[in-house]
Design a protein around this motif. Structure first.
Motif, PDB file in Angstrom:
ATOM      1  N   HIS A 124       0.833  -1.140  -0.012  1.00  0.00           N
ATOM      2  CA  HIS A 124       0.017   0.181   0.020  1.00  0.00           C
ATOM      3  C   HIS A 124       1.010   1.330  -0.055  1.00  0.00           C
ATOM      4  O   HIS A 124       2.076   1.222   0.358  1.00  0.00           O
ATOM      5  CB  HIS A 124      -0.858  -0.003   1.262  1.00  0.00           C
ATOM      6  N   LYS A 224      -8.856   6.653  -2.475  1.00  0.00           N
ATOM      7  CA  LYS A 224      -8.315   5.213  -2.679  1.00  0.00           C
ATOM      8  C   LYS A 224      -7.696   5.206  -4.117  1.00  0.00           C
ATOM      9  O   LYS A 224      -6.950   4.173  -4.083  1.00  0.00           O
ATOM     10  CB  LYS A 224      -9.608   4.144  -2.707  1.00  0.00           C
ATOM     11  N   ASP A 227      -3.949   4.941  -3.763  1.00  0.00           N
ATOM     12  CA  ASP A 227      -3.443   3.780  -3.051  1.00  0.00           C
ATOM     13  C   ASP A 227      -2.519   3.163  -4.193  1.00  0.00           C
ATOM     14  O   ASP A 227      -2.668   1.725  -4.465  1.00  0.00           O
ATOM     15  CB  ASP A 227      -4.472   2.897  -2.470  1.00  0.00           C
ATOM     16  N   TYR A 228      -1.553   3.790  -4.830  1.00  0.00           N
ATOM     17  CA  TYR A 228      -0.884   2.845  -6.100  1.00  0.00           C
ATOM     18  C   TYR A 228       0.281   2.368  -5.371  1.00  0.00           C
ATOM     19  O   TYR A 228       0.397   2.148  -4.155  1.00  0.00           O
ATOM     20  CB  TYR A 228      -0.461   4.151  -6.977  1.00  0.00           C
ATOM     21  N   ASP A 310      -1.813  -5.891  -7.706  1.00  0.00           N
ATOM     22  CA  ASP A 310      -3.253  -6.173  -8.414  1.00  0.00           C
ATOM     23  C   ASP A 310      -3.193  -5.061  -9.586  1.00  0.00           C
ATOM     24  O   ASP A 310      -3.323  -4.001  -9.681  1.00  0.00           O
ATOM     25  CB  ASP A 310      -3.966  -5.559  -7.146  1.00  0.00           C
ATOM     26  N   LYS A 312      -5.802  -4.232 -11.288  1.00  0.00           N
ATOM     27  CA  LYS A 312      -7.222  -3.109 -11.104  1.00  0.00           C
ATOM     28  C   LYS A 312      -6.615  -1.985 -10.376  1.00  0.00           C
ATOM     29  O   LYS A 312      -6.888  -0.905 -10.726  1.00  0.00           O
ATOM     30  CB  LYS A 312      -8.141  -3.926 -10.360  1.00  0.00           C
ATOM     31  N   ARG A 313      -5.785  -2.188  -9.142  1.00  0.00           N
ATOM     32  CA  ARG A 313      -5.330  -1.029  -8.203  1.00  0.00           C
ATOM     33  C   ARG A 313      -4.237  -0.289  -9.251  1.00  0.00           C
ATOM     34  O   ARG A 313      -4.288   1.024  -9.126  1.00  0.00           O
ATOM     35  CB  ARG A 313      -5.031  -1.504  -6.949  1.00  0.00           C
TER      36      ARG A 313
END
Length: 343
Positions: A124, A224, A227-228, A310, A312-313
């Motif tokens: 995170h 959010k 949160d890279y 991830d 998506k993130r």
């Protein structure tokens, strides 16, 4: 203490944009070759800054023989003036430490750098704004009318504007001064600035070690999409293609190093301090030990395994950059490769 990466983020972004528009996306990388029968393959790993607890797993894997067991001889080096990503893309290093936000400049080009993130060092984004306790900057709008030390990075300032205005504050009222700070708590205590961007696991822990009362909030807790992944391990794309087995072996051994650091933070801290050949950690043993205790809980937090990325993130942040005109091209789906590391 030095703020591991962000101090050089703006300069790195400019350097990447300038150096690689002339076609330097091509690399001279070649597979790490054996020097003889049965000899270990040589791999160069470039740090993004002087040794710190972001890097512990690398030093552990080297010291405890995980790389040797995998048939790899790893050389750890400091970054050149134009950054670790540049060295990795040129093929002078097969792997390096970078971050998703500063990678954007390397990818958003007519001749993008040939690099890919292959492992997340921590899961995170633990960065945020630290200020003197009680100054009213315990939430984003509190920055209104205050002095903030900046690297003048477009992404950095866009993030500040987003969270401050989104919290009902006035971004335009913030007084911005150049960030040349190396000891954030000391700078706050001396009132050189009112607020500064730090990573909680280093700057935040350092405030505790130096007994400086501070307020702190994370970007990822406010928005959010921020949160890279920071930091990450990147690899030279040509190397990945030409020698995938060495790449996988290196990452597996590195994973083992970070897993050791998770389970044995005190021992890992000692290995990092002993392995630092720059002398930058001398006198900071307490900071390293307490930072390592904290970082041990962050390396694989909320993930199935250390190093997991991830998509998506990852893509959500790059989509946000494009939507906010912080990149010329949509970088969704670019800059990472999950084929070389698994549980």
């Amino acid at each position: 203490m030095k703020n591991c990466r962000k101090i050089i983020s703006a300069a790195l972004a400019v350097a990447l944009a300038v150096v690689f528009t002339a076609g330097c996306g091509k690399t001279s990388s070649a597979p790490a070759k054996k020097s003889g029968k049965g000899a270990a393959k040589k791999v160069t790993f470039c740090l993004d800054w002087t040794p710190n607890t972001n890097h512990t797993g690398i030093y552990v894997a080297k010291k405890l023989g995980y790389y040797k067991d995998a048939g790899i001889d790893v050389k750890i080096v400091q970054p050149p003036e134009d950054g670790a990503a540049t060295m990795c893309a040129s093929g002078k290093a097969q792997f390096a430490v970078e971050a998703q936000d500063t990678m954007a400049a390397a990818l958003d080009s007519d001749a993008p750098l040939g690099i890919s993130a292959v492992a997340a060092i921590i899961q995170h984004n633990t960065s945020g704004i630290m200020s003197r306790k009680g100054d009213g900057i315990d939430r984003p709008k509190g920055l209104s009318g205050k002095t903030y030390s900046t690297w003048e990075s477009p992404i950095e300032l866009a993030m500040i504007r987003n969270v401050v205005n989104g919290d009902g504050g006035n971004y335009k009222s913030i007084k911005k001064i150049p960030n040349n700070i190396t000891d954030e708590p000391a700078a706050l205590k001396a009132k050189q600035t009112d607020a500064i961007w730090v990573f909680q696991g280093w700057g935040g822990i350092n405030a505790k070690v130096e007994n400086v009362p501070v307020d702190f909030w994370r970007f990822a807790d406010i928005n959010k999409v921020m949160d890279y992944y920071t930091p990450v391990i990147i690899a030279n794309n040509d190397f990945l293609k030409k020698d995938p087995e060495t790449a996988k072996a290196f990452l597996k051994a590195t994973q083992k190093g970070y897993e050791y650091a998770i389970k044995h933070p005190d021992e890992a801290a000692k290995i990092l301090i002993a392995g630092d050949d720059t002398g930058s950690l001398k006198g900071s043993e307490k900071l390293v030990t307490e930072s390592q205790e904290w970082m041990a809980k962050q390396y694989a937090k909320d993930a199935d395994y250390w190093g997991q990325i991830d998509p998506k993130r990852w893509n959500a942040f790059y989509k946000w950059l494009y939507q906010n005109k912080l990149s010329k091209t949509d970088l969704t789906g670019k800059g990472y490769n999950t084929k070389y590391l698994s549980k």
